[in-house]
Design a protein around this motif. Structure first.
Motif, PDB file in Angstrom:
ATOM      1  N   PRO A  16       1.163  -1.121  -0.144  1.00  0.00           N
ATOM      2  CA  PRO A  16       0.157   0.073   0.439  1.00  0.00           C
ATOM      3  C   PRO A  16       0.939   0.976   0.085  1.00  0.00           C
ATOM      4  N   VAL A  17       2.193   1.542   0.455  1.00  0.00           N
ATOM      5  CA  VAL A  17       2.885   2.298   0.397  1.00  0.00           C
ATOM      6  C   VAL A  17       3.545   2.991  -0.855  1.00  0.00           C
ATOM      7  N   ILE A  18       3.299   2.007  -2.245  1.00  0.00           N
ATOM      8  CA  ILE A  18       4.186   1.593  -2.681  1.00  0.00           C
ATOM      9  C   ILE A  18       2.676   2.697  -3.682  1.00  0.00           C
ATOM     10  N   GLN A  19       1.672   2.686  -3.551  1.00  0.00           N
ATOM     11  CA  GLN A  19       0.364   2.876  -4.357  1.00  0.00           C
ATOM     12  C   GLN A  19       0.029   4.104  -3.907  1.00  0.00           C
TER      13      GLN A  19
ATOM     14  N   LEU B 270      14.225   5.788  -1.241  1.00  0.00           N
ATOM     15  CA  LEU B 270      14.888   4.945  -0.874  1.00  0.00           C
ATOM     16  C   LEU B 270      15.873   4.212   0.949  1.00  0.00           C
ATOM     17  N   ASP B 271      14.984   5.506   1.466  1.00  0.00           N
ATOM     18  CA  ASP B 271      15.596   5.583   3.116  1.00  0.00           C
ATOM     19  C   ASP B 271      14.349   3.733   2.862  1.00  0.00           C
ATOM     20  N   GLU B 272      13.265   3.371   2.641  1.00  0.00           N
ATOM     21  CA  GLU B 272      13.181   2.737   3.199  1.00  0.00           C
ATOM     22  C   GLU B 272      13.068   1.127   2.294  1.00  0.00           C
ATOM     23  N   PHE B 273      13.184   1.163   1.065  1.00  0.00           N
ATOM     24  CA  PHE B 273      13.479   0.392   0.330  1.00  0.00           C
ATOM     25  C   PHE B 273      15.266  -0.212  -0.510  1.00  0.00           C
TER      26      PHE B 273
ATOM     27  N   ARG C 246       3.871   1.184   5.919  1.00  0.00           N
ATOM     28  CA  ARG C 246       5.008   0.479   5.210  1.00  0.00           C
ATOM     29  C   ARG C 246       5.162  -1.044   5.741  1.00  0.00           C
ATOM     30  N   ALA C 247       4.758  -1.470   6.923  1.00  0.00           N
ATOM     31  CA  ALA C 247       4.483  -2.584   7.399  1.00  0.00           C
ATOM     32  C   ALA C 247       3.737  -3.713   6.192  1.00  0.00           C
ATOM     33  N   LEU C 248       2.156  -2.890   5.967  1.00  0.00           N
ATOM     34  CA  LEU C 248       1.165  -3.575   5.114  1.00  0.00           C
ATOM     35  C   LEU C 248       2.118  -4.927   3.866  1.00  0.00           C
ATOM     36  N   GLY C 249       1.823  -5.714   3.640  1.00  0.00           N
ATOM     37  CA  GLY C 249       2.043  -5.808   2.496  1.00  0.00           C
ATOM     38  C   GLY C 249       3.344  -6.600   2.103  1.00  0.00           C
ATOM     39  N   LYS C 250       4.115  -6.528   3.403  1.00  0.00           N
ATOM     40  CA  LYS C 250       6.115  -7.287   3.213  1.00  0.00           C
ATOM     41  C   LYS C 250       6.138  -8.655   2.641  1.00  0.00           C
ATOM     42  N   ARG C 251       5.760  -8.898   3.457  1.00  0.00           N
ATOM     43  CA  ARG C 251       5.360 -10.782   3.384  1.00  0.00           C
ATOM     44  C   ARG C 251       5.349 -11.451   2.065  1.00  0.00           C
ATOM     45  N   GLU C 252       4.068 -10.784   1.643  1.00  0.00           N
ATOM     46  CA  GLU C 252       4.007 -11.078  -0.416  1.00  0.00           C
ATOM     47  C   GLU C 252       4.094 -10.405  -0.914  1.00  0.00           C
ATOM     48  N   SER C 253       5.079  -9.043  -0.571  1.00  0.00           N
ATOM     49  CA  SER C 253       5.959  -8.695  -1.870  1.00  0.00           C
ATOM     50  C   SER C 253       7.171  -8.788  -2.274  1.00  0.00           C
TER      51      SER C 253
END
Length: 477
Positions: A266-269, A402-405, A470-477
């Motif tokens: 969701p953070v990317i969206q 850049l900080d997050e990924f 930022r925590a949402l969807g980490k495992r799926e991606s």
């Protein structure tokens, strides 16, 4: 602090036959791009910055010559606008290949190869003065040119610490932020003295000179690739065989990464939508800006193209002042952070808010100044304010990514920029109907209201709920 900041990046077994990790030789290892001398970092940053300037300028350099191109090729008004905007559409899809592959093969091979791809197709655009060749050439040259946009940030991030993010992005943005302004100026002046095919060839020749310099001077900056080469030196041919066995699965995973990020994170969206509206409105403004001065102030093509200097001034201020402000705000928030807490990407949100507040102010100022036909300098001031807001906002979004990924920032940037380039293609197609129907005052006001409705909530959501988003969807991606 991530592993790159610590100076330790492991090589996976797909890269080394040795089960032990291959790491830097301590925190001061001279092979680590973070430890390179400034005398090496700055020329590399300026080189990729200059290449990005040339590629970005190509998007808008043809704008003043569009009537001549349309006449020679028999293009209608919509076809003419498509031939201008389709370059940006190409930039929407190129990053989905370029970004992830740079995380497999390294930054330099992708930068050199894709810039050469841009040069080829940009040079072919005017050949035969053919409508299909022009449109296909603009699309594919845009895809190749996207390497500058998608790789400049990661290349700079590879060499500079997080605390210097603003300073490094300001340096990387020194040239390319001038592109949207320089393109129409160069195009306006050149179209008075040269036939329009030379607009394409001049850009290709310039890019070829920069690529040649890059082949000679640019060094690989991607830490996993540098460490992979170190593993090969240490373990020889067995490492090469192991790497080759795992290469295609690795490529497949890398190519899927931007799409998975876009679908599951969701953070990317959220950032993709914000950047898309920001960039789409910016490109729309860019496409009609010269027309304001021919319609409302009766200026000729050359004089109207010179007003893009105001946009160039806005982008320069955004790059330099925005970069300094980013580091100042980061330092301030870090000092206020409780003991033992690491800095977060949300430290970039205050700058994002500043940019998003300035954008609609500039749009209202620009539109109603043009509508009332007040002194032309007022239109330029409004355009500069809007441009500062637009670019400061996009600069903050890039820093957040850049900080997050970290090591996958190129893939994350590709995912975020896809929608923005689609909007950048589509929005200018609406410009004639928007301003013919509503005039410059209400037309720009509509854009400002869209900006406010879509973009204002983004900094609020990130500031108060960024960690959870930022925590949402980490495992799926």
């Amino acid at each position: 602090m991530n592993s790159a900041e610590k100076g330790v990046l492991p090589i996976t077994r797909a890269q080394s036959s040795d089960p032990a990790e291959i790491t830097w030789d301590g925190p001061d290892d001279p092979e680590n791009p973070l430890n390179w001398p400034t005398s090496r970092k700055i020329p590399i940053t300026l080189l990729v910055s200059l290449a990005q300037l040339i590629c970005i300028s190509t998007a808008s350099v043809v704008a003043p010559a569009l009537p001549q191109i349309a006449s020679d090729l028999g293009l209608g008004e919509l076809e003419s606008q498509i031939s201008f905007s389709i370059f940006i559409l190409g930039q929407a899809f190129g990053p989905f290949v370029i970004g992830p592959l740079s995380e497999v093969f390294g930054r330099k091979p992708l930068w050199v190869g894709c810039t050469a791809f841009y040069i080829l197709w940009n040079s072919l655009c005017p050949v035969g003065k053919s409508k299909p060749i022009l449109i296909v050439g603009r699309l594919l040259s845009g895809a190749g040119a996207s390497c500058g946009v998608i790789l400049s940030g990661p290349i700079v991030a590879d060499m500079y610490h997080v605390k210097d993010r603003g300073k490094s992005l300001a340096l990387a943005g020194l040239f390319p932020y001038l592109g949207p302004a320089l393109g129409p100026i160069i195009g306006g002046l050149a179209s008075q003295h040269l036939s329009w095919p030379w607009l394409f060839w001049v850009m290709s020749i310039s890019a070829a000179v920069v690529v040649l310099a890059g082949v000679i001077y640019l060094r690989e900056t991607y830490a996993p690739m540098i460490l992979h080469k170190k593993a090969i030196r240490l373990h020889g041919k067995s490492t090469r065989s192991s790497a080759q066995d795992h290469l295609w699965p690795k490529i497949r995973v890398s190519l899927q990464r931007p799409l998975r990020l876009l679908i599951f994170r969701p953070v990317i969206q959220l950032l993709a939508l914000a950047l898309a509206v920001d960039f789409g409105i910016y490109i729309l403004v860019l496409s009609f800006f010269a027309r304001v001065f021919t319609d409302q102030y009766n200026q000729d093509t050359t004089a109207s193209s010179l007003h893009y200097i105001a946009i160039g001034l806005g982008t320069t201020i955004a790059a330099q002042a925005g970069g300094q402000a980013m580091d100042i705000l980061y330092g301030y928030l870090k000092r206020r952070q409780p003991e033992g807490h690491a800095p977060t990407p949300e430290f970039r949100v205050p700058l994002l808010l500043i940019g998003f507040l300035m954008g609609p102010i500039g749009l209202f100022w620009l539109g109603w100044s043009a509508q009332a036909r007040v002194a032309w300098i007022m239109v330029d001031i409004g355009a500069a304010i809007f441009t500062i807001g637009s670019f400061v906002g996009s600069q903050a979004i890039l820093a957040y990514l850049l900080d997050e990924f970290g090591g996958h920032a190129a893939s994350a940037s590709a995912a975020v920029r896809m929608l923005s380039n689609v909007f950048g293609f589509a929005f200018p197609l609406c410009a004639p109907q928007l301003f013919d129907g509503l005039g410059y005052g209400w037309g720009n006001s509509v854009l400002a209201f869209v900006w406010i409705g879509v973009l204002f909530p983004v900094p609020v959501l990130l500031w108060f709920g960024g960690a959870q988003i930022r925590a949402l969807g980490k495992r799926e991606s």
